[in-house]
Design a protein around this motif. Structure first.
Motif, PDB file in Angstrom:
ATOM      1  N   SER A 185       0.843  -1.212   0.205  1.00 28.70           N
ATOM      2  CA  SER A 185       0.331  -0.122   0.074  1.00 28.70           C
ATOM      3  C   SER A 185       0.258   1.601   0.209  1.00 28.70           C
ATOM      4  O   SER A 185       2.125   1.651   0.723  1.00 28.70           O
ATOM      5  CB  SER A 185      -1.137   0.050   0.965  1.00 28.70           C
ATOM      6  OG  SER A 185      -2.011  -0.618   1.189  1.00 28.70           O
ATOM      7  N   ALA A 272      -5.010   4.275  -9.749  1.00 26.31           N
ATOM      8  CA  ALA A 272      -5.431   3.369  -9.107  1.00 26.31           C
ATOM      9  C   ALA A 272      -6.686   2.889 -10.143  1.00 26.31           C
ATOM     10  O   ALA A 272      -7.318   1.870  -9.713  1.00 26.31           O
ATOM     11  CB  ALA A 272      -5.198   3.823  -7.772  1.00 26.31           C
ATOM     12  N   ARG A 273      -7.511   3.873  -9.915  1.00 27.58           N
ATOM     13  CA  ARG A 273      -9.272   3.667 -10.184  1.00 27.58           C
ATOM     14  C   ARG A 273      -9.072   2.824 -11.826  1.00 27.58           C
ATOM     15  O   ARG A 273     -10.060   2.397 -12.162  1.00 27.58           O
ATOM     16  CB  ARG A 273      -9.703   4.922 -10.557  1.00 27.58           C
ATOM     17  CG  ARG A 273     -10.302   5.305  -8.733  1.00 27.58           C
ATOM     18  CD  ARG A 273     -11.008   6.445  -9.283  1.00 27.58           C
ATOM     19  NE  ARG A 273     -11.770   7.008  -7.915  1.00 27.58           N
ATOM     20  CZ  ARG A 273     -11.848   8.165  -7.322  1.00 27.58           C
ATOM     21  NH1 ARG A 273     -11.713   8.968  -8.562  1.00 27.58           N
ATOM     22  NH2 ARG A 273     -12.860   8.449  -6.344  1.00 27.58           N
ATOM     23  N   GLY A 275      -6.817   1.325 -12.759  1.00 30.90           N
ATOM     24  CA  GLY A 275      -5.713  -0.277 -13.132  1.00 30.90           C
ATOM     25  C   GLY A 275      -4.377   0.084 -12.987  1.00 30.90           C
ATOM     26  O   GLY A 275      -3.885  -1.167 -13.347  1.00 30.90           O
ATOM     27  N   GLN A 278      -0.061  -0.349  -9.960  1.00 26.73           N
ATOM     28  CA  GLN A 278      -0.278  -1.388  -8.732  1.00 26.73           C
ATOM     29  C   GLN A 278      -0.239  -1.291  -6.972  1.00 26.73           C
ATOM     30  O   GLN A 278      -0.524  -2.925  -6.994  1.00 26.73           O
ATOM     31  CB  GLN A 278       0.981  -2.343  -9.547  1.00 26.73           C
ATOM     32  CG  GLN A 278       1.329  -2.360 -11.203  1.00 26.73           C
ATOM     33  CD  GLN A 278      -0.835  -3.288 -11.618  1.00 26.73           C
ATOM     34  OE1 GLN A 278      -0.488  -4.388 -11.008  1.00 26.73           O
ATOM     35  NE2 GLN A 278      -0.918  -2.530 -12.404  1.00 26.73           N
ATOM     36  N   PRO A 280      -1.874  -0.369  -3.539  1.00 18.30           N
ATOM     37  CA  PRO A 280      -3.377  -0.180  -2.941  1.00 18.30           C
ATOM     38  C   PRO A 280      -2.919   1.294  -2.884  1.00 18.30           C
ATOM     39  O   PRO A 280      -2.086   1.683  -2.138  1.00 18.30           O
ATOM     40  CB  PRO A 280      -3.503  -0.373  -2.132  1.00 18.30           C
ATOM     41  CG  PRO A 280      -3.353  -1.684  -2.560  1.00 18.30           C
ATOM     42  CD  PRO A 280      -1.916  -1.692  -3.070  1.00 18.30           C
ATOM     43  N   ARG A 307      -9.723   3.195   1.057  1.00 23.22           N
ATOM     44  CA  ARG A 307      -8.562   2.745  -0.110  1.00 23.22           C
ATOM     45  C   ARG A 307      -9.273   3.238  -1.031  1.00 23.22           C
ATOM     46  O   ARG A 307     -10.859   3.724  -1.137  1.00 23.22           O
ATOM     47  CB  ARG A 307      -8.585   1.093  -0.115  1.00 23.22           C
ATOM     48  CG  ARG A 307      -8.013   0.595  -1.179  1.00 23.22           C
ATOM     49  CD  ARG A 307      -8.091  -1.098  -1.032  1.00 23.22           C
ATOM     50  NE  ARG A 307      -8.864  -1.598  -0.389  1.00 23.22           N
ATOM     51  CZ  ARG A 307      -9.466  -2.457  -1.822  1.00 23.22           C
ATOM     52  NH1 ARG A 307      -9.024  -1.720  -3.083  1.00 23.22           N
ATOM     53  NH2 ARG A 307     -10.868  -2.649  -1.232  1.00 23.22           N
ATOM     54  N   SER A 310     -10.285   0.079  -6.998  1.00 23.36           N
ATOM     55  CA  SER A 310      -9.488  -0.297  -7.905  1.00 23.36           C
ATOM     56  C   SER A 310     -10.260  -0.849 -10.016  1.00 23.36           C
ATOM     57  O   SER A 310     -11.526  -0.547  -8.774  1.00 23.36           O
ATOM     58  CB  SER A 310      -8.563  -1.978  -7.611  1.00 23.36           C
ATOM     59  OG  SER A 310     -10.095  -2.804  -7.690  1.00 23.36           O
ATOM     60  N   ALA A 311     -10.429  -0.475 -10.407  1.00 20.49           N
ATOM     61  CA  ALA A 311     -10.870  -0.518 -11.702  1.00 20.49           C
ATOM     62  C   ALA A 311     -12.071  -1.431 -11.894  1.00 20.49           C
ATOM     63  O   ALA A 311     -11.727  -3.177 -11.460  1.00 20.49           O
ATOM     64  CB  ALA A 311      -9.990  -0.996 -12.759  1.00 20.49           C
ATOM     65  N   GLU A 313     -13.648  -1.896  -8.985  1.00 14.51           N
ATOM     66  CA  GLU A 313     -14.360  -2.110  -8.213  1.00 14.51           C
ATOM     67  C   GLU A 313     -15.918  -1.308  -7.622  1.00 14.51           C
ATOM     68  O   GLU A 313     -14.667   0.369  -7.841  1.00 14.51           O
ATOM     69  CB  GLU A 313     -13.524  -2.273  -7.298  1.00 14.51           C
ATOM     70  CG  GLU A 313     -13.779  -2.181  -5.233  1.00 14.51           C
ATOM     71  CD  GLU A 313     -12.586  -2.304  -4.775  1.00 14.51           C
ATOM     72  OE1 GLU A 313     -12.677  -3.136  -3.631  1.00 14.51           O
ATOM     73  OE2 GLU A 313     -11.495  -2.224  -5.123  1.00 14.51           O
TER      74      GLU A 313
END
Length: 418
Positions: A185, A272-273, A275, A278, A280, A307, A310-311, A313
């Protein structure tokens, strides 16, 4: 009850009592004079400490404290004068050197005479005199990073650990956060007590060295952005030498200021959004993601932090992560204040129960989550957990009111019970 018992006690106390030494009297007077300082009433503190400093035989520590009060009032010439008086008295003037370091430090001071080399020299003089001066070691760590001197930065963290500068509750909280994070992270922290204890634990005890601890407040300095980028192989939206070309942009609709930290964090959030990142990206509970343009309802709550999804999620609550985090809590570890006696920072000493308070509130929040799902038995279990935690952590009585409020709020209504 035998009425003689109190009389015997008084006589014995009188027989053992000895007149306080002059040093004890001076220490008590200084403690009394500093009471307004600890409540951020610097003007009142200046008058009281100045009166002590003007007395014959005033100690170097008194002059050093007067210098610190003047520094807080931005009366820099007076602060320098009093600090130099303390140094000239010939005693170990670690605190006076630390005050001078903070006075000259361009990162902390807007003084025209601020000079990084002068600050560095005074911080080094402070720890040469008193190797346990944690405030000076923290400043040395920051300045060493600015100088890209990794060896000196690591030495400062080790010295902080050896000196026991951070309290048991501060270390317990940071260990809890680190051990609860997803692998690799990026942890975005807010202040001293959610940053430095984590760094100390990583280096001195090997706790989760895979986590990149990034202080958002420092991230507005281009040199710091470059430092964490090199240390953890983190991408930046611009080359380091171009970050200083960014000018602050104030946003009327929020308290956000689009400056270096804002743009760096936003670039990580987008990656992060999409993807592409890598690692978090996690905001510590001690900060406010909205100041960096990130809405709370767009995050995944982990209990210890928030957090970036991610893509693909969805945002929301990761109850498994929250429950796992709370299961790691050892309540008795939070029974000490968030600061140690040797910590002179008025900022860090403002909220003595802040680490325990955060954990306590997470427990209450978990009860609310259970109630929202009509898990009334679960809500009751978490209320009881928070109560046991408050007792073990020695939280003040007002936390019982918060406990009762949450208990009342999470009981099933007559409609719910049908």
């Amino acid at each position: 009850m035998n009425s003689k018992h109190p009389i015997i006690t008084i006589v014995l106390a009188g027989a053992l009592w000895a007149a306080p030494s002059l040093a004890q009297t001076r220490d008590e007077a200084l403690r009394d004079a500093l009471q307004p300082y600890w409540h951020h009433q610097y003007g009142a503190a200046a008058g009281q400490v100045r009166a002590l400093a003007e007395r014959p035989g005033a100690s170097a520590e008194t002059h050093a404290w007067l210098a610190e009060v003047y520094r807080r009032l931005d009366e820099r010439t007076e602060a320098r004068r009093e600090a130099h008086r303390a140094v000239a008295m010939g005693d170990c003037a670690s605190f006076a050197h630390t005050v001078l370091g903070d006075l000259y430090n361009p990162q902390l001071s807007s003084w025209d005479e601020a000079n990084a080399d002068s600050a560095w020299a005074h911080y080094r003089a402070a720890v040469a005199c008193d190797p346990a001066d944690g405030g000076a070691w923290m400043a040395i760590h920051m300045e060493a990073l600015r100088r890209d001197d990794r060896q000196a930065a690591e030495q400062a963290l080790r010295r902080l650990h050896e000196a026991g500068f951070f309290s048991g509750s501060a270390l317990a909280y940071n260990r809890w956060v680190l051990e609860s994070l997803p692998r690799g992270s990026i942890l975005l922290t807010n202040g001293d007590l959610d940053t430095y204890p984590a760094l100390v634990l990583q280096l001195a005890e090997g706790v989760r060295p895979d986590v990149a601890v990034v202080n958002v407040g420092l991230l507005d300095a281009a040199w710091y952005a470059g430092s964490v980028s090199r240390a953890h192989d983190l991408p930046l939206p611009l080359p380091v030498e171009q970050l200083d070309t960014i000018t602050p942009e104030y946003v009327d609709s929020t308290a956000a200021v689009k400056y270096i930290a804002y743009r760096v964090v936003q670039s990580w959030v987008r990656s992060a959004r999409e993807g592409r990142m890598q690692r978090p990206v996690v905001f510590a509970r001690t900060g406010d993601p909205t100041l960096l343009g990130v809405h709370m309802d767009s995050l995944v709550s982990l209990g210890t932090g928030y957090r970036i999804p991610s893509a693909g999620e969805r945002a929301g609550v990761d109850l498994d992560a929250v429950d796992a985090a709370l299961a790691r809590v050892v309540p008795a570890d939070y029974a000490t204040p968030a600061f140690t006696p040797g910590d002179r920072s008025v900022v860090r000493r403002t909220f003595p129960n802040q680490m325990a308070q955060i954990v306590f509130e997470v427990g209450l929040w978990r009860a609310d989550q259970a109630a929202e799902r009509q898990d009334w038995a679960g809500a009751r279990r978490w209320i009881e957990w928070a109560g046991r935690f408050a007792d073990a952590a020695r939280l003040p009585p007002e936390h019982r009111e918060r406990l009762q409020e949450t208990s009342d709020r999470t009981r099933p209504t007559e409609f719910d019970a049908r």
